[in-house]
Design a protein around this motif. Structure first.
Motif, mmCIF file in Angstrom:
data_model
loop_
_atom_site.group_PDB
_atom_site.id
_atom_site.type_symbol
_atom_site.label_atom_id
_atom_site.label_comp_id
_atom_site.label_asym_id
_atom_site.label_seq_id
_atom_site.Cartn_x
_atom_site.Cartn_y
_atom_site.Cartn_z
ATOM 1 N N HIS A 1 0.811 -1.216 0.000
ATOM 2 C CA HIS A 1 0.000 0.000 0.000
ATOM 3 C C HIS A 1 0.844 1.265 0.000
ATOM 4 O O HIS A 1 0.328 2.368 -0.244
ATOM 5 C CB HIS A 1 -0.914 0.012 1.235
ATOM 6 C CG HIS A 1 -0.164 0.060 2.531
ATOM 7 N ND1 HIS A 1 0.502 -1.045 3.033
ATOM 8 C CD2 HIS A 1 0.044 1.086 3.418
ATOM 9 C CE1 HIS A 1 1.079 -0.723 4.175
ATOM 10 N NE2 HIS A 1 0.807 0.585 4.439
ATOM 11 N N LEU A 2 2.140 1.128 0.249
ATOM 12 C CA LEU A 2 3.018 2.292 0.247
ATOM 13 C C LEU A 2 3.600 2.583 -1.130
ATOM 14 O O LEU A 2 4.323 3.573 -1.294
ATOM 15 C CB LEU A 2 4.154 2.089 1.261
ATOM 16 C CG LEU A 2 3.711 1.903 2.725
ATOM 17 C CD1 LEU A 2 4.924 1.607 3.598
ATOM 18 C CD2 LEU A 2 2.951 3.135 3.211
ATOM 19 N N GLY A 3 3.364 1.711 -2.104
ATOM 20 C CA GLY A 3 3.883 1.916 -3.452
ATOM 21 C C GLY A 3 5.214 1.265 -3.703
ATOM 22 O O GLY A 3 5.759 1.371 -4.817
ATOM 23 N N SER A 4 5.746 0.583 -2.715
ATOM 24 C CA SER A 4 7.008 -0.146 -2.899
ATOM 25 C C SER A 4 6.710 -1.607 -3.254
ATOM 26 O O SER A 4 5.558 -2.068 -3.177
ATOM 27 C CB SER A 4 7.865 -0.049 -1.636
ATOM 28 O OG SER A 4 7.153 -0.551 -0.524
ATOM 29 N N TYR A 5 7.747 -2.325 -3.574
ATOM 30 C CA TYR A 5 7.600 -3.711 -4.041
ATOM 31 C C TYR A 5 8.267 -4.653 -3.038
ATOM 32 O O TYR A 5 9.316 -4.340 -2.471
ATOM 33 C CB TYR A 5 8.234 -3.883 -5.422
ATOM 34 C CG TYR A 5 7.658 -2.919 -6.444
ATOM 35 C CD1 TYR A 5 6.473 -3.210 -7.100
ATOM 36 C CD2 TYR A 5 8.311 -1.724 -6.741
ATOM 37 C CE1 TYR A 5 5.945 -2.324 -8.038
ATOM 38 C CE2 TYR A 5 7.792 -0.841 -7.674
ATOM 39 C CZ TYR A 5 6.613 -1.149 -8.317
ATOM 40 O OH TYR A 5 6.090 -0.270 -9.228
ATOM 41 N N GLU A 6 7.641 -5.801 -2.840
ATOM 42 C CA GLU A 6 8.142 -6.776 -1.888
ATOM 43 C C GLU A 6 8.334 -8.121 -2.581
ATOM 44 O O GLU A 6 7.615 -8.455 -3.539
ATOM 45 C CB GLU A 6 7.174 -6.950 -0.713
ATOM 46 C CG GLU A 6 6.990 -5.732 0.135
ATOM 47 C CD GLU A 6 6.063 -5.973 1.305
ATOM 48 O OE1 GLU A 6 5.699 -7.164 1.505
ATOM 49 O OE2 GLU A 6 5.689 -5.008 1.986
ATOM 50 N N CYS A 7 9.303 -8.874 -2.082
ATOM 51 C CA CYS A 7 9.514 -10.268 -2.517
ATOM 52 C C CYS A 7 8.985 -11.158 -1.410
ATOM 53 O O CYS A 7 9.553 -11.208 -0.306
ATOM 54 C CB CYS A 7 10.995 -10.520 -2.773
ATOM 55 S SG CYS A 7 11.347 -12.245 -3.234
ATOM 56 N N LYS A 8 7.869 -11.853 -1.661
ATOM 57 C CA LYS A 8 7.249 -12.690 -0.640
ATOM 58 C C LYS A 8 8.088 -13.921 -0.308
ATOM 59 O O LYS A 8 7.883 -14.532 0.737
ATOM 60 C CB LYS A 8 5.867 -13.143 -1.119
ATOM 61 C CG LYS A 8 4.890 -11.985 -1.274
ATOM 62 C CD LYS A 8 3.482 -12.489 -1.550
ATOM 63 C CE LYS A 8 3.400 -13.193 -2.901
ATOM 64 N NZ LYS A 8 1.999 -13.600 -3.196
ATOM 65 N N LEU A 9 9.011 -14.285 -1.195
ATOM 66 C CA LEU A 9 9.863 -15.436 -0.917
ATOM 67 C C LEU A 9 11.021 -15.066 0.018
ATOM 68 O O LEU A 9 11.301 -15.776 0.984
ATOM 69 C CB LEU A 9 10.411 -16.008 -2.237
ATOM 70 C CG LEU A 9 11.356 -17.196 -2.128
ATOM 71 C CD1 LEU A 9 10.638 -18.398 -1.509
ATOM 72 C CD2 LEU A 9 11.914 -17.571 -3.498
ATOM 73 N N CYS A 10 11.672 -13.961 -0.268
ATOM 74 C CA CYS A 10 12.840 -13.561 0.523
ATOM 75 C C CYS A 10 12.502 -12.507 1.576
ATOM 76 O O CYS A 10 13.378 -12.140 2.388
ATOM 77 C CB CYS A 10 13.931 -13.019 -0.394
ATOM 78 S SG CYS A 10 14.418 -14.153 -1.710
ATOM 79 N N LEU A 11 11.245 -11.952 1.564
ATOM 80 C CA LEU A 11 10.818 -10.933 2.512
ATOM 81 C C LEU A 11 11.715 -9.701 2.442
ATOM 82 O O LEU A 11 12.163 -9.161 3.465
ATOM 83 C CB LEU A 11 10.790 -11.484 3.952
ATOM 84 C CG LEU A 11 9.900 -12.715 4.177
ATOM 85 C CD1 LEU A 11 10.004 -13.177 5.622
ATOM 86 C CD2 LEU A 11 8.475 -12.440 3.781
#
Length: 287
Positions: free
Chosen positions: A50-60
């Motif tokens: 929701h902040l506009g950044s991107y996350e990797c759900k595998l490596c957190l």
């Protein structure tokens, strides 16, 4: 500042790039490469918060832009976690039974010898085709087994040296041994009335008949085709045709002059009259 004698430096180049600049350049190259080969929308571990950044759900891990995430996917950490996740899923997956293979029961028979046979040579009176009729006796054939046959070329067998002039007809029925007949390697007529088989279950006899195709008719120099099966008469000597009935040509230089008093051509000597043969007296009659 003098950059002339610095290692790797060159005057006017701006100096050697720092470690952070090298890393930034490397990430940019990886991002460009990943954009060409990877569709980020199909990545199951990619998520935008929701902040506009991107996350990797595998490596957190958290990334500011797509290029940073794509560079991360090409790194060692992400690739190692992918390998661990694949190994864990393969271990936890239930063992599925392998598809059952269709088992074909192999029938074993004790060979009892060769069957009796009879071969008859025939010729069709209408077409002149040559044919062969085979009669094979299988008095002790196994229950539910029918005779089988096939043609085999001379190059498939390993008993005799291969000869292109011959082929083999194989006949088999359990528990008898497979027998083969050596026939000329000619084209076989597969028409319905020219090739037929019959298995008599009552008398245990197998019949097979086939016809050879007719060879092409020979066409002599005169243009009249010679029927198949009829041979053309050979000349008296190889390369020499029949002598013409006309007289021989005159010798070079013209005919020789006739002797005085002659009225006909003098190149042929006159025939001499033979003296009469003495007659033998008849034998005396026996009373």
């Amino acid at each position: 500042m003098d950059f002339q004698h610095r290692a790797g430096g060159k005057t006017g180049s701006g100096g050697v790039a720092s470690a952070s600049e090298s890393n930034r350049d490397r990430r940019e190259r990886l991002r460009q490469l990943a954009l060409e080969t990877i569709d980020i929308n199909k990545d199951p571990y990619f998520m935008k918060n929701h902040l506009g950044s991107y996350e990797c759900k595998l490596c957190l891990t958290l990334h500011n832009n797509e290029g940073s995430y794509l560079a991360h996917t090409q790194g060692k950490k992400h690739q190692t976690n992918l390998a661990r996740r694949a190994a864990k899923e393969a271990k936890e997956a239930p063992a599925q039974p392998a598809p059952a293979k269709v088992k074909v029961e192999v029938k074993k028979f004790v060979k009892i010898g060769r069957p009796g046979y009879k071969v008859t040579k025939q010729r069709d009176p209408e077409t002149g085709q040559q044919s062969l009729l085979f009669q094979i006796d299988y008095p002790e054939v196994a229950e539910g087994i029918g005779p089988r046959h096939r043609f085999m070329s001379a190059y498939e067998q390993r008993i005799e040296p291969p000869d292109r002039r011959w082929q083999y007809l194989l006949l088999a029925a359990e528990p008898y041994e497979t027998i083969a007949f050596k026939v000329p390697s000619r084209e076989i007529d597969k028409a319905e009335s020219r090739f037929w088989t019959h298995w008599n279950k009552e008398t245990k006899q197998f019949f097979l008949q086939f016809h050879f195709k007719m060879e092409k008719a020979l066409v002599p120099s005169s243009g009249v085709p010679i029927p198949a099966g009829m041979k053309r008469p050979s000349p008296l000597m190889p390369g020499v045709g029949p002598r013409p009935t006309d007289s021989l040509p005159p010798p070079p230089g013209g005919m020789p002059p006739l002797p005085p008093g002659a009225s006909g051509p003098g190149h042929m000597p006159p025939q001499m009259a033979l003296p009469p043969m003495p007659m033998r007296p008849p034998p005396p009659e026996v009373l």
